[in-house]
Design an enzyme around this catalytic site. Structure first.
Site, PDB file in Angstrom:
ATOM      1  N   LYS A 174     -12.962-114.095  -8.185  1.00 47.85           N
ATOM      2  CA  LYS A 174     -12.810-113.880  -9.628  1.00 47.85           C
ATOM      3  C   LYS A 174     -11.715-114.789 -10.192  1.00 47.85           C
ATOM      4  CE  LYS A 174     -14.575-109.229  -9.070  1.00 47.85           C
ATOM      5  NZ  LYS A 174     -14.223-107.854  -8.691  1.00 47.85           N
ATOM      6  N   THR A 231     -28.459-101.428  -7.793  1.00 45.17           N
ATOM      7  CA  THR A 231     -27.593-100.647  -8.676  1.00 45.17           C
ATOM      8  C   THR A 231     -27.555-101.208 -10.104  1.00 45.17           C
ATOM      9  OG1 THR A 231     -26.233-100.236  -6.746  1.00 45.17           O
ATOM     10  CG2 THR A 231     -25.239 -99.725  -8.874  1.00 45.17           C
ATOM     11  N   GLY A 281     -16.718-106.704 -13.926  1.00 45.08           N
ATOM     12  CA  GLY A 281     -17.930-105.981 -14.350  1.00 45.08           C
ATOM     13  C   GLY A 281     -18.083-105.618 -15.810  1.00 45.08           C
ATOM     14  N   PHE A 286     -33.704-105.078  -7.618  1.00 42.61           N
ATOM     15  CA  PHE A 286     -33.732-103.869  -8.438  1.00 42.61           C
ATOM     16  C   PHE A 286     -32.808-102.823  -7.802  1.00 42.61           C
ATOM     17  CE2 PHE A 286     -35.739-100.212 -10.661  1.00 42.61           C
ATOM     18  CZ  PHE A 286     -35.687-100.722 -11.946  1.00 42.61           C
ATOM     19  N   ASP A 306     -12.728-110.960  -2.663  1.00 43.40           N
ATOM     20  CA  ASP A 306     -13.460-110.684  -3.905  1.00 43.40           C
ATOM     21  C   ASP A 306     -12.601-111.042  -5.132  1.00 43.40           C
ATOM     22  OD1 ASP A 306     -15.698-109.087  -5.386  1.00 43.40           O
ATOM     23  OD2 ASP A 306     -13.827-108.162  -6.050  1.00 43.40           O
ATOM     24  N   ILE A 343     -15.743-105.302 -18.155  1.00 45.01           N
ATOM     25  CA  ILE A 343     -14.752-105.808 -19.122  1.00 45.01           C
ATOM     26  C   ILE A 343     -15.252-107.162 -19.633  1.00 45.01           C
ATOM     27  CG2 ILE A 343     -12.350-106.473 -19.515  1.00 45.01           C
ATOM     28  CD1 ILE A 343     -11.543-104.863 -17.068  1.00 45.01           C
ATOM     29  N   GLU A 384     -17.670-100.893   1.028  1.00 48.70           N
ATOM     30  CA  GLU A 384     -18.827-101.089   1.898  1.00 48.70           C
ATOM     31  C   GLU A 384     -18.421-100.823   3.343  1.00 48.70           C
ATOM     32  OE1 GLU A 384     -20.700-104.850   1.082  1.00 48.70           O
ATOM     33  OE2 GLU A 384     -20.244-104.628  -1.031  1.00 48.70           O
TER      34      GLU A 384
HETATM   35  N1  LIG Z   1     -22.412-102.906  -8.462  1.00 49.91           N
HETATM   36  C1  LIG Z   1     -21.522-103.294  -9.335  1.00 49.91           C
HETATM   37  O1  LIG Z   1     -20.838-102.474  -9.944  1.00 49.91           O
HETATM   38  C2  LIG Z   1     -21.311-104.748  -9.630  1.00 49.91           C
HETATM   39  C3  LIG Z   1     -20.274-105.153 -10.499  1.00 49.91           C
HETATM   40  C4  LIG Z   1     -20.119-106.501 -10.816  1.00 49.91           C
HETATM   41  C5  LIG Z   1     -20.958-107.434 -10.241  1.00 49.91           C
HETATM   42  N2  LIG Z   1     -21.933-107.007  -9.361  1.00 49.91           N
HETATM   43  C6  LIG Z   1     -22.806-108.021  -8.782  1.00 49.91           C
HETATM   44  O2  LIG Z   1     -24.124-107.746  -9.173  1.00 49.91           O
HETATM   45  C7  LIG Z   1     -25.027-108.138  -8.160  1.00 49.91           C
HETATM   46  C8  LIG Z   1     -25.917-106.961  -7.797  1.00 49.91           C
HETATM   47  O3  LIG Z   1     -25.083-105.920  -7.324  1.00 49.91           O
HETATM   48  P1  LIG Z   1     -25.653-104.459  -7.025  1.00 49.91           P
HETATM   49  O4  LIG Z   1     -24.475-103.586  -6.863  1.00 49.91           O
HETATM   50  O5  LIG Z   1     -26.700-104.100  -8.000  1.00 49.91           O
HETATM   51  O6  LIG Z   1     -26.297-104.718  -5.588  1.00 49.91           O
HETATM   52  P2  LIG Z   1     -27.400-103.823  -4.830  1.00 49.91           P
HETATM   53  O7  LIG Z   1     -27.358-102.426  -5.324  1.00 49.91           O
HETATM   54  O8  LIG Z   1     -27.219-104.089  -3.383  1.00 49.91           O
HETATM   55  O9  LIG Z   1     -28.759-104.456  -5.344  1.00 49.91           O
HETATM   56  C9  LIG Z   1     -29.247-105.670  -4.906  1.00 49.91           C
HETATM   57  C10 LIG Z   1     -30.725-105.471  -4.724  1.00 49.91           C
HETATM   58  O10 LIG Z   1     -31.339-106.736  -4.490  1.00 49.91           O
HETATM   59  C11 LIG Z   1     -32.229-106.570  -3.398  1.00 49.91           C
HETATM   60  N3  LIG Z   1     -32.457-107.837  -2.728  1.00 49.91           N
HETATM   61  C12 LIG Z   1     -31.670-108.478  -1.828  1.00 49.91           C
HETATM   62  N4  LIG Z   1     -32.248-109.602  -1.418  1.00 49.91           N
HETATM   63  C13 LIG Z   1     -33.427-109.676  -2.050  1.00 49.91           C
HETATM   64  C14 LIG Z   1     -34.500-110.605  -2.022  1.00 49.91           C
HETATM   65  N5  LIG Z   1     -34.457-111.671  -1.236  1.00 49.91           N
HETATM   66  N6  LIG Z   1     -35.567-110.383  -2.806  1.00 49.91           N
HETATM   67  C15 LIG Z   1     -35.629-109.292  -3.601  1.00 49.91           C
HETATM   68  N7  LIG Z   1     -34.655-108.359  -3.655  1.00 49.91           N
HETATM   69  C16 LIG Z   1     -33.570-108.554  -2.891  1.00 49.91           C
HETATM   70  C17 LIG Z   1     -31.545-105.565  -2.509  1.00 49.91           C
HETATM   71  O11 LIG Z   1     -32.455-105.005  -1.586  1.00 49.91           O
HETATM   72  P3  LIG Z   1     -31.855-104.392  -0.189  1.00 49.91           P
HETATM   73  O12 LIG Z   1     -30.992-103.263  -0.564  1.00 49.91           O
HETATM   74  O13 LIG Z   1     -33.098-104.019   0.541  1.00 49.91           O
HETATM   75  O14 LIG Z   1     -31.093-105.506   0.468  1.00 49.91           O
HETATM   76  C18 LIG Z   1     -31.067-104.563  -3.534  1.00 49.91           C
HETATM   77  O15 LIG Z   1     -32.027-103.658  -3.910  1.00 49.91           O
HETATM   78  C19 LIG Z   1     -24.145-108.664  -7.026  1.00 49.91           C
HETATM   79  O16 LIG Z   1     -24.016-110.063  -7.126  1.00 49.91           O
HETATM   80  C20 LIG Z   1     -22.816-108.010  -7.280  1.00 49.91           C
HETATM   81  O17 LIG Z   1     -21.733-108.748  -6.754  1.00 49.91           O
HETATM   82  C21 LIG Z   1     -22.125-105.713  -9.057  1.00 49.91           C
END
Ligand SMILES: NC(=O)c1ccc[n+]([C@@H]2O[C@H](COP(=O)([O-])OP(=O)(O)OC[C@H]3O[C@@H](n4cnc5c(N)ncnc54)[C@H](OP(=O)(O)O)[C@@H]3O)[C@@H](O)[C@H]2O)c1
Length: 428
Positions: free
Chosen positions: A206, A12, A135, A10, A202, A137, A191
């Site tokens: 893709k 971003t 993302g 849960f 990255d 697009i 990061e």
């Molecule tokens: N952000 C973007 O704009 C974007 C764009 C395209 C694709 N994505 C992809 O979307 C996915 C999520 O990205 P995000 O940006 O939302 O990442 P994020 O903000 O880091 O969210 C991931 C969440 O999952 C939790 N998590 C990690 N391991 C877990 C586990 N074992 N059990 C339960 N929860 C767990 C994390 O907790 P902790 O923080 O405590 O580790 C964090 O809250 C990734 O694969 C990313 O590559 C993201």
């Protein structure tokens, strides 16, 4: 009737889905032919669960994946945790437990996609991942559906928002790489360990996925040559501008006579090329094909709401197919035998920045070295002489990857020539 969803993570992106369900519920329900309901959300531990509850997130939080996989009411599992493990184990568990899966995890899909896709297929389940490339697009579904009658010959993409933000600052405002990285980190674009973004990893993930959707070929991550932006100097940026180019980190997947070639590298784009004006954190995918010709898909490659839109579209598609009884179709249904291009067939113009002692005859000597490998110059420029040393910049005519390696190893044997950088140059 509602279709019940289990969210894994849960963070971003995941926390953007409730926003869409709330603000656009009517349209989503109409498109899905069902209401969508977030039935359970997996978080890491009790502490996180309590934190989210206290913050007003009124969901059924669980800390054990089995609570979702073994729940017979949940039909779709949405993995938004990122990284390889435990995401891979959880996705396979979900698929083997009869759940359809949506993910945005490009790292995982680029490296373990074939295994996950095969597991989904064996179980007659859907595995969709529109958000994994660029993302917000909608490029994967566009390639798989809208371009199905077209033959794609090349895909060029600005696929990483972080490095594009940094390069835009370096090009437009003369920042150094270090300054750009520091600001990207302060703004939350990069990061604390920026390796994947700045070293082209990255974007290479893709490119792997784009090669499947554009060309039906499943290449592996190791097949994608990748070079990042950390070596780009202010001199490279200035010379590019002087010669009518803009430097971008470009993913390039193309089909040659012998097979497919995929690479990510800093690339000199003519200032008139549509990708040259993709700035800041924006992404774009530029597709060359025999029918449409050239088309470009532009938008935010990341961000909570844009990415959640792509993820939710996958959920809607699955819910709709559940009702229609068409579930189980692969996300990308076109697949061909994978053939990698022979490096002799992968042609490009190249930029060379070479330091050399500032003495007579050096340019002639360089011309001799390049001509041994049958490479000719399109442009040559002596950019800087600081007493004893000069920088020579060369843009070559079209040459192959084989010639590139050969001339680089020849130059490495010459004490008088130090190759500072070699980048691809896109022809007009
Ligand atoms: N952000 C973007 O704009 C974007 C764009 C395209 C694709 N994505 C992809 O979307 C996915 C999520 O990205 P995000 O940006 O939302 O990442 P994020 O903000 O880091 O969210 C991931 C969440 O999952 C939790 N998590 C990690 N391991 C877990 C586990 N074992 N059990 C339960 N929860 C767990 C994390 O907790 P902790 O923080 O405590 O580790 C964090 O809250 C990734 O694969 C990313 O590559 C993201």
């Amino acid at each position: 009737m509602s279709v019940k969803i289990g969210l894994l993570g849960f963070g971003t992106v995941a926390s953007g889905i409730p926003f869409l369900l709330q603000e656009n519920g009517e349209k989503i329900t109409a498109a899905a032919h069902n209401e969508l309901e977030i039935a359970k959300v997996l978080v890491k531990d009790e502490e996180e669960k309590n934190r989210l509850l206290a913050a007003g997130h009124d969901y059924h939080f669980v800390t054990n994946i089995d609570d979702i996989v073994n729940d017979p009411d949940i039909q779709i599992v949405v993995e938004l945790m990122g990284r390889i493990e435990p995401a891979k184990t959880f996705i396979l568990k979900a698929l083997n437990g009869g759940k359809h899966v949506v993910s945005a995890n490009k790292d995982l899909i680029a490296v373990h996609g074939p295994e996950i896709i095969a597991t989904a297929k064996q179980n007659g389940l859907a595995f969709y991942y529109e958000a994994a490339v660029a993302g917000g697009i909608p490029i994967l579904r566009t390639l798989a559906n809208s371009l199905t009658a077209d033959k794609v010959t090349r895909i060029l993409g600005v696929l990483n928002g972080t490095s594009n933000f940094m390069l835009t600052k370096m090009v437009q405002e003369g920042w150094t790489y270090e300054d750009a990285l520091k600001t990207a980190q302060e703004l939350g674009y990069a990061e604390s360990d920026p390796t994947n973004d700045v070293e082209g990893i990255d974007a290479a993930y893709k490119a792997v996925i784009l090669s499947q959707f554009g060309f039906g070929m499943t290449i592996s991550f190791d097949d994608v040559k990748h070079q990042g932006i950390s070596n780009i100097t202010p001199d490279d940026v200035a010379v590019a501008q002087e010669m009518g180019y803009v430097i971008k980190l470009v993913g390039d997947v193309k089909e040659t006579e012998s097979g497919i070639s995929a690479e990510v590298s800093p690339t000199f784009l003519p200032q008139t090329h549509p990708l040259a004006s993709v700035n800041g954190v924006m992404n774009a995918v530029y597709v060359e094909s025999i029918g449409i010709g050239q088309s470009m898909y532009y938008g935010p490659g990341a961000g909570q709401k844009p990415t959640a839109v792509s993820v939710t579209a996958d959920i809607v598609r699955i819910a709709r197919r559940l009702t229609d009884g068409t579930i189980g179709k692969e996300f990308n249904e076109v697949s061909r035998e994978t053939k990698l291009a022979n490096p002799d067939d992968v042609l490009s113009h190249y930029y060379f920045a070479i330091n050399t002692p500032d003495k007579k005859g050096q340019i002639l000597r360089l011309a001799e070295i390049f001509s041994v490998e049958d490479i000719s110059f399109e442009q040559i420029l002596q950019t800087k002489a600081n007493g004893t040393s000069a920088r020579v910049v060369i843009i070559t005519h079209n040459m192959s990857q084989t010639q590139l390696e050969a001339v680089k190893s020849r130059l490495a044997q010459e004490a008088d020539f130090q190759v500072v950088n070699t980048f691809k140059v896109l022809g007009e």
